[in-house]
Enzyme design. Structure first.
Site, PDB file in Angstrom:
ATOM      1  N   ASP A  62       5.170  10.358 -43.663  1.00  0.00           N
ATOM      2  CA  ASP A  62       4.111   9.340 -43.593  1.00  0.00           C
ATOM      3  C   ASP A  62       3.897   8.931 -42.132  1.00  0.00           C
ATOM      4  OD1 ASP A  62       6.612   8.122 -43.394  1.00  0.00           O
ATOM      5  OD2 ASP A  62       6.008   6.303 -44.452  1.00  0.00           O
ATOM      6  N   ASP A  99       8.245   9.857 -37.630  1.00  0.00           N
ATOM      7  CA  ASP A  99       7.870  11.086 -38.351  1.00  0.00           C
ATOM      8  C   ASP A  99       7.264  12.090 -37.376  1.00  0.00           C
ATOM      9  OD1 ASP A  99       7.628  10.088 -41.539  1.00  0.00           O
ATOM     10  OD2 ASP A  99       7.122   8.550 -40.076  1.00  0.00           O
ATOM     11  N   ASN A 111       4.115   4.239 -44.446  1.00  0.00           N
ATOM     12  CA  ASN A 111       3.889   3.368 -43.291  1.00  0.00           C
ATOM     13  C   ASN A 111       2.496   2.748 -43.339  1.00  0.00           C
ATOM     14  OD1 ASN A 111       6.436   3.746 -42.077  1.00  0.00           O
ATOM     15  ND2 ASN A 111       5.771   5.677 -41.166  1.00  0.00           N
ATOM     16  N   THR A 140      10.687  12.048 -45.090  1.00  0.00           N
ATOM     17  CA  THR A 140      10.957  10.969 -44.141  1.00  0.00           C
ATOM     18  C   THR A 140      10.090   9.744 -44.427  1.00  0.00           C
ATOM     19  OG1 THR A 140       9.452  12.033 -42.555  1.00  0.00           O
ATOM     20  CG2 THR A 140      11.815  12.463 -42.300  1.00  0.00           C
ATOM     21  N   PHE A 161      13.090   0.348 -45.933  1.00  0.00           N
ATOM     22  CA  PHE A 161      11.675   0.436 -46.295  1.00  0.00           C
ATOM     23  C   PHE A 161      11.360   1.620 -47.203  1.00  0.00           C
ATOM     24  CE2 PHE A 161       7.416   2.167 -45.420  1.00  0.00           C
ATOM     25  CZ  PHE A 161       6.625   1.092 -45.789  1.00  0.00           C
ATOM     26  N   ASN A 162      11.741   2.844 -46.809  1.00  0.00           N
ATOM     27  CA  ASN A 162      11.339   4.027 -47.584  1.00  0.00           C
ATOM     28  C   ASN A 162      11.805   3.960 -49.028  1.00  0.00           C
ATOM     29  OD1 ASN A 162      10.038   5.235 -45.440  1.00  0.00           O
ATOM     30  ND2 ASN A 162      11.740   6.588 -44.908  1.00  0.00           N
ATOM     31  N   HIS A 181      14.382   6.855 -36.431  1.00  0.00           N
ATOM     32  CA  HIS A 181      15.013   7.133 -37.725  1.00  0.00           C
ATOM     33  C   HIS A 181      14.808   8.576 -38.196  1.00  0.00           C
ATOM     34  CE1 HIS A 181      15.247   2.728 -38.326  1.00  0.00           C
ATOM     35  NE2 HIS A 181      13.980   2.685 -37.956  1.00  0.00           N
ATOM     36  N   ASP A 182      13.543   8.944 -38.365  1.00  0.00           N
ATOM     37  CA  ASP A 182      13.206  10.194 -39.046  1.00  0.00           C
ATOM     38  C   ASP A 182      13.648  11.427 -38.269  1.00  0.00           C
ATOM     39  OD1 ASP A 182      12.065   8.555 -40.921  1.00  0.00           O
ATOM     40  OD2 ASP A 182      10.008   8.862 -40.231  1.00  0.00           O
TER      41      ASP A 182
END
Length: 314
Positions: A9, A14, A39, A123, A163-164, A237-238
């Protein structure tokens, strides 16, 4: 080469994950990029995926997926990623288009048709992956691994939930209970790879258009994390997922039981990680908990430098 589908996303981190996977340093064979609401709305995420693909001259299918979670209403994060989902750098509107059809069907077709096992790399929220597993369970036989960014022993969207996973906990529950090997990059490890000013400077010293793009991503993302969480930079993060696929020895992992909370009033979306094996439940997830930070950033620099051959600045 390892066959991968990047389900995402985009999203600043990402975008960086895609850049890592598509680099000359990578031995990943990208079968396609699929997009999901997360996102921001899925349509915006698809545009961003197309922009990144065009920037990289990456000739792989981009396929739009789920517009909303399995059960609940959509929840997006423009306060973190901006209204476009990838605010900061300015890229022209893409000339390429997404493939017709739905991401779920694309995932199923690619996995079923592949001579080699496929690794799924989600992700964003896990809606597309869960829907594919539900629609065609036979894909499980040809999925090597699901390497995802999500979860952790604490949250960033609620005190308990990342969040994800929070956006579509029901989908996450399907994925974690599918029997497919899962490797989880949650906040415990992703908060160890923060792009501080020193890291941004190191990226800025690399003279090519991709590094410049990444620098602008990191500056914007760092500001939002400073404003919202008081961090001294943005955690990418991703990027941990594709860095792991390139060099798994960068990370410390433990095989633990993880269950997804879908009923709690205050804990919905929590990845309940049994770190002390108190439940007696069998481990089902390879949980990343540590990272060699300097080796991570050194490899990251190497990846960005690999784009210099196609630079506008050379």
């Amino acid at each position: 080469m390892r066959n991968v589908i990047l389900d995402c996303d985009p999203g600043h981190d990402d975008a960086i994950s895609i850049i890592i996977a598509a680099s000359d340093v990578s031995d990943l064979n990208i079968l396609g990029i699929t997009t999901v609401a997360g996102n921001v709305e899925v349509e915006k995420n698809t545009v961003n995926a197309l922009k990144i693909s065009e920037l990289l001259d990456l000739d792989v299918p981009v396929v739009q997926g789920a517009r909303r979670p399995l059960v609940k209403k959509s929840e997006i994060a423009p306060e973190i990623h901006g209204e476009t989902g990838m605010d900061g750098p300015v890229l022209k509107d893409p000339e390429i288009s997404a493939l017709d059809g739905h991401a779920v069907d694309f995932i199923i077709d690619q996995v079923m048709q592949s001579d080699e096992a496929v690794t799924l790399v989600p992700t964003g929220p896990l809606t597309n992956i869960a829907m594919a597993l539900i629609k065609e369970p036979r894909i499980i036989e040809n999925i090597d691994e699901i390497v995802l960014m999500g979860g952790g022993t604490f949250g960033n969207w609620t005190p308990a939930a990342e969040f994800n996973i929070f956006v579509d906990a029901e989908a996450a529950k399907v994925v974690y209970e599918s029997g497919v090997p899962v490797t989880m990059f949650g906040l415990d490890v992703t908060h160890q790879v923060i792009a501080t000013q020193d890291i941004i400077q190191r990226v800025g010293n690399i003279d090519n258009k991709i590094a410049e793009f990444v620098k602008e991503l990191l500056i914007f993302f760092g500001e939002t994390y400073k404003n919202h969480f008081g961090f001294n930079g943005g955690p990418i993060h991703d990027a941990c997922t594709t860095m792991y696929l390139l060099k798994p020895e960068l990370f410390k992992t433990e095989y633990l039981n993880v269950t997804i909370e879908t009923k709690g009033e205050y804990s919905y979306g929590m990845t309940v990680v049994d770190t002390l094996s108190v439940t007696g439940r069998e481990p089902n997830t390879n949980v990343a908990l540590g990272v060699d930070q300097e080796a991570f950033w050194s490899l990251f620099e190497e990846i960005l430098k690999s784009y210099s051959g196609g630079s506008d600045n050379e």
